[in-house]
Design an enzyme around this catalytic site. Structure first.
Site, PDB file in Angstrom:
ATOM      1  N   MET A   9       0.838  -1.194   0.000  1.00 42.30           N
ATOM      2  CA  MET A   9       0.000   0.000   0.000  1.00 42.30           C
ATOM      3  C   MET A   9       0.881   1.256   0.000  1.00 42.30           C
ATOM      4  O   MET A   9       1.726   1.424   0.874  1.00 42.30           O
ATOM      5  CB  MET A   9      -0.922  -0.006   1.209  1.00 42.30           C
ATOM      6  CG  MET A   9      -1.778  -1.267   1.295  1.00 42.30           C
ATOM      7  SD  MET A   9      -2.988  -1.210   2.633  1.00 42.30           S
ATOM      8  CE  MET A   9      -4.147  -0.007   1.969  1.00 42.30           C
ATOM      9  N   GLY A  11      -0.543   4.483  -0.365  1.00 41.63           N
ATOM     10  CA  GLY A  11      -1.320   5.665  -0.029  1.00 41.63           C
ATOM     11  C   GLY A  11      -2.030   6.248  -1.240  1.00 41.63           C
ATOM     12  O   GLY A  11      -2.839   7.166  -1.111  1.00 41.63           O
ATOM     13  N   ASP A  14      -4.397   3.498  -6.625  1.00 40.47           N
ATOM     14  CA  ASP A  14      -4.347   2.153  -7.191  1.00 40.47           C
ATOM     15  C   ASP A  14      -4.219   1.067  -6.126  1.00 40.47           C
ATOM     16  O   ASP A  14      -4.964   0.083  -6.143  1.00 40.47           O
ATOM     17  CB  ASP A  14      -3.192   2.061  -8.191  1.00 40.47           C
ATOM     18  CG  ASP A  14      -3.408   2.934  -9.415  1.00 40.47           C
ATOM     19  OD1 ASP A  14      -4.581   3.145  -9.780  1.00 40.47           O
ATOM     20  OD2 ASP A  14      -2.420   3.412 -10.001  1.00 40.47           O
ATOM     21  N   CYS A 104      14.023  -1.820  -8.678  1.00 44.26           N
ATOM     22  CA  CYS A 104      13.291  -1.732  -7.416  1.00 44.26           C
ATOM     23  C   CYS A 104      12.212  -2.803  -7.328  1.00 44.26           C
ATOM     24  O   CYS A 104      12.034  -3.444  -6.296  1.00 44.26           O
ATOM     25  CB  CYS A 104      12.681  -0.339  -7.264  1.00 44.26           C
ATOM     26  SG  CYS A 104      11.732  -0.118  -5.742  1.00 44.26           S
ATOM     27  N   CYS A 201      11.002   8.420  -7.867  1.00 39.48           N
ATOM     28  CA  CYS A 201      10.554   8.710  -6.503  1.00 39.48           C
ATOM     29  C   CYS A 201      11.619   9.338  -5.629  1.00 39.48           C
ATOM     30  O   CYS A 201      11.301  10.089  -4.708  1.00 39.48           O
ATOM     31  CB  CYS A 201      10.008   7.437  -5.851  1.00 39.48           C
ATOM     32  SG  CYS A 201      11.277   6.188  -5.511  1.00 39.48           S
TER      33      CYS A 201
END
Length: 360
Positions: A9, A11, A14, A104, A201
């Site tokens: 999850m 946040g 999706d 990742c 990110c």
């Protein structure tokens, strides 16, 4: 007994809608949110950086708790630095352009998440990626998502069959507008209206040049040269450039010039014409193929050399020593533009992801 699933999850919409769908299907969910990177600049914390910002981590935790889910924050910061960020910096130092999301996904999100699933007694893991899973000739494959504009299989090519056997993609059969409607129908209006970021990110403000400078990339000046070796000017470090780049070169010409070659050893960046970047034959290394025998028998594939490029018809050429070298050659039936070393080339047949590798 309901199957127990570790739900990744972020946040965002999706993964949150994925959790809602799986709960409705009767799965017992445990939430997990990654902590991979901490921003220093406060301005970055306001962005919706699912795997990085403190706000997103807490939003994921609160959403999981609102659904009555057990939730864990998994601190992967050191592992992320050692594997993803270190590789990102090293590739730019070598004059290549990496795709950190690919690494990742395989090393962090699946590599560690599956171990966490075992520790928490979960049978499966689930994510909010737009992808599907199919079986063919006795193998598990990634299958492209129903929403071709959101399909994320390109970033998942390193996943193994063992990964896929324990993975659920709840959104694979939905389009993005349908996912927003699902959130609205369940009265999560704020969630349905969330925007999403396409940036890397861990790069504050999407300024990768500043980030690489801070990480110690060489800023020693070097020469711009043309395709015949004539010096055109100077630059402040090869890492500032990528193959196919036109803007931000810092030199003015009568016609557009494109980066066609980067040589960190000589600190030379070659500038040429757009047509110089077309080619029919490419090589890839570190290749993974799901069913080598099938591809030897039927070598015609659809190959994608970057995420936003359309898949293009190509013939896969496998040498006899492939199992040792893990290298392939692809012959594209129509020239492709801007082949960039370090990026992924991903292969498809009939909507199945049959392999991938790193462009040379």
């Amino acid at each position: 007994m309901p199957k127990r699933v570790l739900m990744a999850m972020s946040g965002g919409i999706d993964s949150s809608v994925s959790a809602l769908l799986l709960q409705e299907q009767g799965y017992e969910l445990v939430g997990a949110t990654f902590r991979t990177f901490d921003y220093i600049k406060e301005s970055c914390l306001a962005k919706e950086k699912g795997c990085c910002s403190v706000e997103s981590i807490m939003e994921a935790k609160h959403f999981a708790e609102s659904l009555g889910m057990e939730h864990h924050i998994l601190d992967f910061r050191q592992l992320f630095r050692d594997h993803v960020i270190a590789n990102f910096v090293q590739e730019y130092k070598l004059g290549r352009t990496p795709n950190p999301c690919v690494l990742c996904n395989s090393h962090i999100k699946w590599g560690v998440l599956l171990r966490a699933a075992d520790e928490l007694g979960c049978d499966f893991i689930a994510t909010g990626h737009y992808a599907r899973i199919a079986q063919h000739r006795g193998h598990y494959y990634l299958q492209t998502a129903a929403d071709e504009h959101k399909d994320q299989t390109y970033f998942l090519w390193m996943l193994t069959e063992e990964n896929l056997k324990r993975t659920i993609f709840p959104l694979g059969g939905y389009t993005k507008p349908e996912v927003r409607e699902l959130a609205m129908d369940r009265h999560f209006e704020k969630l349905a209206k969330k925007s999403e970021s396409q940036e890397i990110c861990f790069i504050p403000d999407n300024d990768y040049r500043s980030f690489l400078t801070q990480q110690g990339c060489d800023t020693t000046p070097g020469n711009f040269i043309d395709t015949e070796g004539h010096v055109l000017g100077q630059h402040q470090g090869c890492f500032n450039f990528t193959i196919g780049q036109r803007k931000g070169i810092g030199l003015a010409f009568g016609t557009p010039k494109y980066v066609t070659k980067i040589d960190p050893a000589t600190r030379e960046v070659t500038l040429g014409e757009r047509d110089d970047l077309f080619c029919n034959n490419v090589h890839a290394s570190d290749v993974q193929l799901r069913d080598v025998e099938w591809l030897r028998e039927s070598p015609e594939v659809m190959a994608r050399i970057r995420y936003k490029s359309p898949a293009t018809e190509a013939k896969l050429i496998l040498e006899d020593d492939f199992e040792e070298t893990r290298r392939i050659r692809l012959h594209f039936h129509k020239p492709v533009w801007g082949v960039t070393p370090g990026q992924s080339v991903v292969l498809y047949k009939d909507g199945l992801l049959v392999g991938g590798g790193l462009l040379e």
